[in-house]
Each structure stands twice: as structure tokens, then as C-alpha cells.
Design an enzyme around this catalytic site. Structure first.
Site, PDB file in Angstrom:
ATOM      1  N   HIS A 229      57.440  17.659  11.043  1.00 44.78           N
ATOM      2  CA  HIS A 229      58.147  17.066  12.182  1.00 44.78           C
ATOM      3  C   HIS A 229      58.116  18.044  13.352  1.00 44.78           C
ATOM      4  O   HIS A 229      58.343  19.246  13.170  1.00 44.78           O
ATOM      5  CB  HIS A 229      59.597  16.745  11.833  1.00 44.78           C
ATOM      6  CG  HIS A 229      59.750  15.662  10.813  1.00 44.78           C
ATOM      7  ND1 HIS A 229      59.614  15.894   9.465  1.00 44.78           N
ATOM      8  CD2 HIS A 229      60.016  14.340  10.951  1.00 44.78           C
ATOM      9  CE1 HIS A 229      59.788  14.758   8.805  1.00 44.78           C
ATOM     10  NE2 HIS A 229      60.032  13.796   9.679  1.00 44.78           N
TER      11      HIS A 229
ATOM     12  N   ASP B  16      55.730  14.033  12.965  1.00 48.35           N
ATOM     13  CA  ASP B  16      56.493  12.844  13.352  1.00 48.35           C
ATOM     14  C   ASP B  16      57.546  13.161  14.404  1.00 48.35           C
ATOM     15  O   ASP B  16      58.022  14.291  14.520  1.00 48.35           O
ATOM     16  CB  ASP B  16      57.206  12.246  12.123  1.00 48.35           C
ATOM     17  CG  ASP B  16      56.273  11.446  11.250  1.00 48.35           C
ATOM     18  OD1 ASP B  16      55.045  11.515  11.469  1.00 48.35           O
ATOM     19  OD2 ASP B  16      56.760  10.765  10.331  1.00 48.35           O
TER      20      ASP B  16
END
Length: 442
Positions: free
Chosen positions: A397, A252
Site C-alpha cells: 500500500h 493500492d
């Protein structure tokens, strides 16, 4: 206890802050010099405390090496200095440990902070006023010089701690019991006055307790909201077929010019395909990285244009965030994605309506690496390896931060990723993209 955990860092930093510098150096001074006048010792006390602050930050840097770890060490040391385990050393004198922390974390803020402190000391001739005003300026100075949200939050909390510990000094000033600089102290005992007046510190403590309780309850609620939901949610994808050893790894908040290329190198070397949920604004800023993700066969998804929290946005504003990001992603990569993941996994009924009306697929996750908290590489690896199961959609992430959409430290994600992939491949897991995983579910 693992050495590379936030708890260990906080504990050791608190103990460092609690160390009774004044008592320790007093005994050494008297033992060697047999003098009762300790004024000459004060510079050594402040210097020792200054290096305590540096030591705590460097310890966190050595053991975990992330911004959050260093910020936790800084806060724990400050709390230890003001609320020491040693009763006689409670409410430690001066801000030397805080200056040591700032010297290690944000050295550029020290000069303006000291200038403000000196100016207000000259202007008011009260140490408490100078201390309070200078520390209130701390978050603003950090914001101006660094702009990093985590350090700004640290500055706000630190300023609150310092102000809270100066309440007693403000009481003395208000009651005429605190002398100005170069004036003699009044002979009336402060303790006698304080028995007659209710301390505002009690009100502040109750307020802090309520705020802390609210934060804890909100966190538990949102954690349940993201991972479980509160009703049947057939429109939300959280995992694949639990009976097959297929898993999907997702990233992400990217693309990021530093960490995303490193992650892509690892995936290419391991021959693994992943799904990247990209922020539209980052795609605009780093189009070459976004194109590389697609060129190397990875899947991409929409993660809004500016990483705004959609939970409290109106339907029109949420649509704008989703559609604008999709448009940017298609213009840069040539791919029209139908996968969508809301920032922090927080969605509303309006978001679900948008997803349904425009045939998007809302994708969350079943297992988080917790790398957004900037834990150590070992902890990231253990979080995945010890908890993975077939059908998992795993959250990593490649950018992002605690508050904002960028600025986070992802070096430990990069360190842990090849180890995680190697171990899971040895255990028989096969890596798929999210769309492939959903197909296997069918």
C-alpha cells in the site's frame, strides 16, 4: 519474542499499566516519612500514572513507529490500569494513565476533555458522572480536532472501557451509597447491597463476548473469501505462472503525495516496474503523482473512485464507483486501464458481472505484505521474503488507512521495500507488471 511486534508492545504496555503505583509509592512514603495520612501522596500517584501512559506510547513509537502500534500500546495500558495483574490494584484509581496516553498521542484533546470533566463535576457533584460524560465526548473531540479514523476508534474503545469500569460507581449512586462531592460516605457496606442485586456488569461482559466472537468469525470468513473464494473463479486473477520465477508487486490506495514519490524513487533506483491500483479521488487530488507513475513506465489499475466497500453496494452504485474512477484516471494520465481491484479485495456477484460485461480484469493477490496493519519494516520484509514463490502477485500500500481511503502510515513500507527487492533479485526473481505476469501465465 520479537521486540517489534504488536504482541510485545501490547504485553509490555499492559504490564506498565498494571504496575501497582499506589502500593509502590505508599510503601516508599511510609518508609521515609512514617506517616499514615496519605492524602499528600495522591498528586504523586497521579503524576506517576500519567507518565506511565506517556512511556507506553513512546515505547511503541521507538520499536515500531506507526500509529497502530501506538494505539495498541494506549489501549493495552488502559486495560492494564483497570484490570491489573495485581489483585489489590485492580480497578486502578483515576484516569491519569489515559491522560498520559492522550498527551503523547493527541495532546490537543486534553484541555477540552478536562474542561468537560470539571463542568460536569461541578454540575452533578459525582465523580462517576463527570468521568463517564467526559470520556463519551472523547471520540467526538478526537474527530473534531484530528479526524483520523484510527484515533477515533481508539477513543470509542477507550470510552467503552472507562464506562464499563464505572458501572459499579453508577450502582452505588443508584442505591444511595455514593456521596456527592464534599459529602460524607454512608456507613452501609456496598458489598451487602450488591449481593442482593444482580450486577449489570455481567450482562455487559456477555454482550462484549458475543460482539468479539462475531468479529472473529467475520474476519475468518472474509479472509477465506478474499484469498480462496468459494467456487471456480476463472475470471479472477490471483497469481501468475507458478512454475516461473516471475512476480508482480502492486500498490493500492494511492497516489499519495508523501509515500508514492518515495516508492517511485526506490523503484527507479532498483530498475523495477510495478502496478499501482489507484483511487480515482486521489488521482484528482494529486494528478502530478499519478502522471509520474505512468511516465516512469509503471502500470496502473482502477481501485474505485472513493474506496467504498463494494460487497454490499447495488450494481448501479458499484458501476458508478468503477466507471467514474476509470474516467478520472484516463483524463489525468491518458491511460485507459482494464485492470480492476476492489477495495480490501471484497467483491460481489454484481461486481463480477460488471467486470465481465465491460471486459475488465479483476485482479487480487496471492501474497500480502500486511503493511496495511502498520507492522514494523522487519515484519513486512520477513512476510514477503519467507513466503514468496514464483507467480506471486504481492500486495503493498502506498496510501490508505484502517477504515478510510487515506491517512495511513506507510513509512515502514518505504523502509522495507528496497531490502525486499534486493533480496528477491539475489534469489533470482524477476519483477513484472500484472499484465506481463498474466501474459506469462498464458
Amino acid at each position: 519474542m520479537k521486540l517489534d511486534t504488536f504482541f510485545f508492545i501490547a504485553l509490555i504496555s499492559y504490564l506498565i499499566g498494571s504496575f501497582p503505583t499506589q502500593l509502590f509509592l505508599n510503601r516508599i512514603w511510609r518508609g521515609f516519612f512514617k506517616q499514615k495520612d496519605l492524602k499528600l501522596l495522591y498528586p504523586f500517584i497521579y503524576l506517576f500514572d500519567f507518565f506511565k501512559g506517556i512511556a507506553a506510547v513512546f515505547l511503541a513509537m521507538y520499536l515500531i513507529d506507526t500509529h497502530i502500534a501506538m494505539a495498541i500500546a494506549a489501549l493495552a495500558l488502559t486495560l492494564g490500569h483497570f484490570w491489573s495483574l495485581f489483585y489489590r490494584f485492580r480497578r486502578g484509581p483515576g484516569l491519569a494513565p489515559l491522560l498520559g496516553v492522550l498527551a503523547a498521542l493527541t495532546p490537543h484533546v486534553i484541555l477540552p476533555l478536562v474542561v468537560i470533566w470539571v463542568l460536569f463535576l461541578i454540575f452533578t457533584r459525582y465523580m462517576a458522572y463527570a468521568t463517564i460524560v467526559s470520556t463519551l465526548f472523547l471520540p467526538l473531540i478526537i474527530w473534531k480536532l484530528y479526524g483520523y479514523d484510527l484515533y477515533i476508534v481508539l477513543g470509542v474503545i477507550t470510552a467503552a472501557v472507562v464506562v464499563y469500569n464505572q458501572i459499579t460507581e453508577l450502582e452505588k449512586i443508584a442505591w444511595g451509597l455514593e456521596p456527592k462531592l464534599y459529602e460524607e460516605s454512608p456507613r452501609v457496606r456496598f458489598a451487602e447491597y450488591r449481593k442482593k442485586v444482580r450486577s449489570p456488569g455481567r450482562i455487559v461482559r456477555r454482550l462484549l463476548f458475543l460482539i468479539t466472537a462475531f468479529i472473529v468469525v467475520s474476519f475468518l470468513f472474509l479472509n477465506m473469501y478474499v484469498y480462496r473464494g468459494f467456487e471456480l473463479q476463472t475470471d479472477i486473477v490471483r497469481a501468475g505462472n507458478l512454475k516461473k520465477d516471475y512476480i508482480a508487486i502492486t500498490f493500492d490506495d494511492g497516489p499519495d503525495p508523501v509515500y508514492t514519490p518515495q516508492i517511485l524513487d526506490i523503484l527507479k533506483e532498483q530498475d523495477v516496474k510495478a502496478t499501482f491500483f489507484m483511487v480515482g479521488k486521489h488521482v484528482e487530488m494529486y494528478p502530478e503523482v499519478a502522471r509520474r507513475i505512468v511516465e516512469e513506465g509503471h502500470e496502473i489499475g482502477n481501485h474505485t473512485y472513493s474506496h467504498k466497500n463494494l460487497l454490499f453496494l447495488s450494481k448501479d452504485k458499484a458501476e458508478c464507483e468503477i466507471f467514474k474512477s476509470n474516467r478520472v484516471i484516463e483524463e489525468v494520465t491518458g491511460i485507459k486501464t482494464e485492470l480492476f481491484r476492489p477495495p480490501r479485495g471484497l467483491y460481489s456477484h454484481a461486481v463480477r458481472e460488471i467486470i465481465d460485461e465491460h471486459n475488465y480484469k479483476l485482479v487480487l493477490w496471492s501474497l500480502s505484505s500486511r503493511d496495511w496493519t502498520e507492522i514494523s519494516a522487519r515484519q513486512i520484509k520477513e512476510q514477503i521474503v519467507f513466503n514468496v514463490s514464483g507467480g506471486d502477485i504481492i500486495l503493498f500500500h502506498d496510501s490508505g488507512s484502517i477504515i478510510t481511503r487515506s491517512g495511513g502510515d506507510r513509512k515502514n513500507t518505504v523502509k522495507a521495500l528496497p531490502q525486499i527487492i534486493g533480496i528477491l533479485q539475489e534469489e533470482g526473481y524477476e519483477f513484472l507488471t500484472v499484465t506481463e505476469l498474466m501474459t506469462e501465465t498464458d
